[in-house]
Design a protein around this motif. Structure first.
Motif, PDB file in Angstrom:
ATOM      1  N   THR A   2       0.832  -1.192   0.000  1.00  0.00           N
ATOM      2  CA  THR A   2       0.000   0.000   0.000  1.00  0.00           C
ATOM      3  C   THR A   2       0.871   1.249   0.000  1.00  0.00           C
ATOM      4  N   ASP A  12      -7.793   3.053   9.445  1.00  0.00           N
ATOM      5  CA  ASP A  12      -8.486   2.147  10.352  1.00  0.00           C
ATOM      6  C   ASP A  12      -9.051   2.850  11.587  1.00  0.00           C
ATOM      7  N   ALA A  22      -2.090   1.115  10.091  1.00  0.00           N
ATOM      8  CA  ALA A  22      -2.145  -0.324  10.365  1.00  0.00           C
ATOM      9  C   ALA A  22      -2.101  -0.523  11.870  1.00  0.00           C
ATOM     10  N   TRP A  26       1.790  -6.886  16.770  1.00  0.00           N
ATOM     11  CA  TRP A  26       2.579  -7.944  16.148  1.00  0.00           C
ATOM     12  C   TRP A  26       3.825  -8.186  17.003  1.00  0.00           C
ATOM     13  N   TYR A  75       3.590  -0.154   2.639  1.00  0.00           N
ATOM     14  CA  TYR A  75       3.418  -1.115   3.724  1.00  0.00           C
ATOM     15  C   TYR A  75       2.323  -2.100   3.358  1.00  0.00           C
ATOM     16  N   ASP A  76       2.354  -3.248   4.016  1.00  0.00           N
ATOM     17  CA  ASP A  76       1.312  -4.255   3.853  1.00  0.00           C
ATOM     18  C   ASP A  76       1.085  -4.884   5.221  1.00  0.00           C
ATOM     19  N   ALA A  77      -0.147  -4.861   5.687  1.00  0.00           N
ATOM     20  CA  ALA A  77      -0.443  -5.332   7.036  1.00  0.00           C
ATOM     21  C   ALA A  77      -1.527  -6.392   7.019  1.00  0.00           C
ATOM     22  N   SER A  78      -1.359  -7.373   7.886  1.00  0.00           N
ATOM     23  CA  SER A  78      -2.376  -8.397   8.130  1.00  0.00           C
ATOM     24  C   SER A  78      -2.410  -8.623   9.633  1.00  0.00           C
ATOM     25  N   PRO A  79      -3.371  -9.407  10.144  1.00  0.00           N
ATOM     26  CA  PRO A  79      -3.390  -9.667  11.588  1.00  0.00           C
ATOM     27  C   PRO A  79      -2.145 -10.373  12.107  1.00  0.00           C
ATOM     28  N   THR A  80      -1.385 -10.995  11.214  1.00  0.00           N
ATOM     29  CA  THR A  80      -0.234 -11.773  11.678  1.00  0.00           C
ATOM     30  C   THR A  80       1.116 -11.210  11.262  1.00  0.00           C
ATOM     31  N   LEU A  82       3.457  -7.593   9.444  1.00  0.00           N
ATOM     32  CA  LEU A  82       3.567  -6.240   8.912  1.00  0.00           C
ATOM     33  C   LEU A  82       4.816  -6.182   8.050  1.00  0.00           C
TER      34      LEU A  82
END
Length: 232
Positions: A2, A12, A22, A26, A75-80, A82
């Motif tokens: 992103t 968010d 984000a 983590w 950046y790219d973020a997920s729940p698990t 970054l």
């Protein structure tokens, strides 16, 4: 990944003058960092403004050394996990208000074993937040440095202490276009801090953010609430 440039919405969630890009938490090992080799090239107007602001710092006796630091490219973020893409950038460009260069700094919020928050008043001569209270430790990410390492480095440099456990909490874009990589460090029971010369006072604020003293300004309170247990 992103792109951070042109990120005008609230993302968010919204803090006072800040946008959460984000949200974690983590563990440090879940953060992946890649560095571009080509430094960011600002336009002539940005260079001139950075030079002017650097001279202004020198005129008031603040540190005015320049060099290369880091900017967030994407950046790219997920729940698990970054993932961050960083790029070398001239340090002084972070001084430009609203410049949208996306210079990145690490902020290590510090908690005692019983949940209190470490706050320090920045000395009048420092370059940023002079005379104001701030949470924990913070500073620019150096070239080729992992921002998770910046958190621990700044904690050691500013307060001469090490974290018992550390988490990466959020990536936040401030209203001036700079980006904060926010971590939270918990100290071992009985750990004592020693402030560096950039702080002229420090205090342990209560675990309950609503009980903080008057010197805790709205952005600090909003950050504290975001990092408190049960926050969305």
């Amino acid at each position: 990944m992103t792109e951070t440039r042109g990120h005008d919405d609230a993302g968010d969630g919204e803090m006072v003058g800040r946008w959460v890009l984000a949200r974690g938490p983590w563990p440090p090992g879940a953060v992946r960092v890649g560095w571009r080799s080509d430094p960011f090239r600002p336009d002539a107007a940005a260079t001139e403004e950075a030079d002017r602001l650097l001279r202004a710092l020198a005129d008031r006796g603040s540190p005015s050394h320049d060099g290369l630091a880091a900017r967030l490219v994407s950046y790219d973020a997920s729940p698990t996990a970054l993932a961050l893409e960083l790029q070398p950038v001239r340090w002084a460009l972070r001084l430009i208000d609203g410049g949208a260069v996306s210079s990145i700094s690490a902020l290590c919020v510090v908690r005692s074993a019983d949940g209190r928050w470490l706050a320090g008043r920045r000395a009048a001569w420092v370059a940023s937040w002079a005379g104001r209270w701030a949470l924990g430790a913070g500073g620019a990410v150096e070239v080729d440095e992992d921002p998770t390492d910046t958190l621990s480095r700044e904690l050691a440099e500013e307060w001469s202490v090490r974290a018992e456990r550390l988490s990466v909490e959020a990536l936040v874009k401030a209203a001036n276009g700079n980006v904060l990589f926010i971590g939270q460090a918990w100290l071992a029971p009985g750990a004592e801090v020693t402030p560096d010369h950039e702080h002229d006072a420090h205090a342990w604020w209560p675990a309950d953010v609503d009980a903080w003293p008057a010197e805790a300004d709205p952005p600090l309170c909003e950050l504290g609430r975001m990092l408190s247990p049960g926050a969305a």
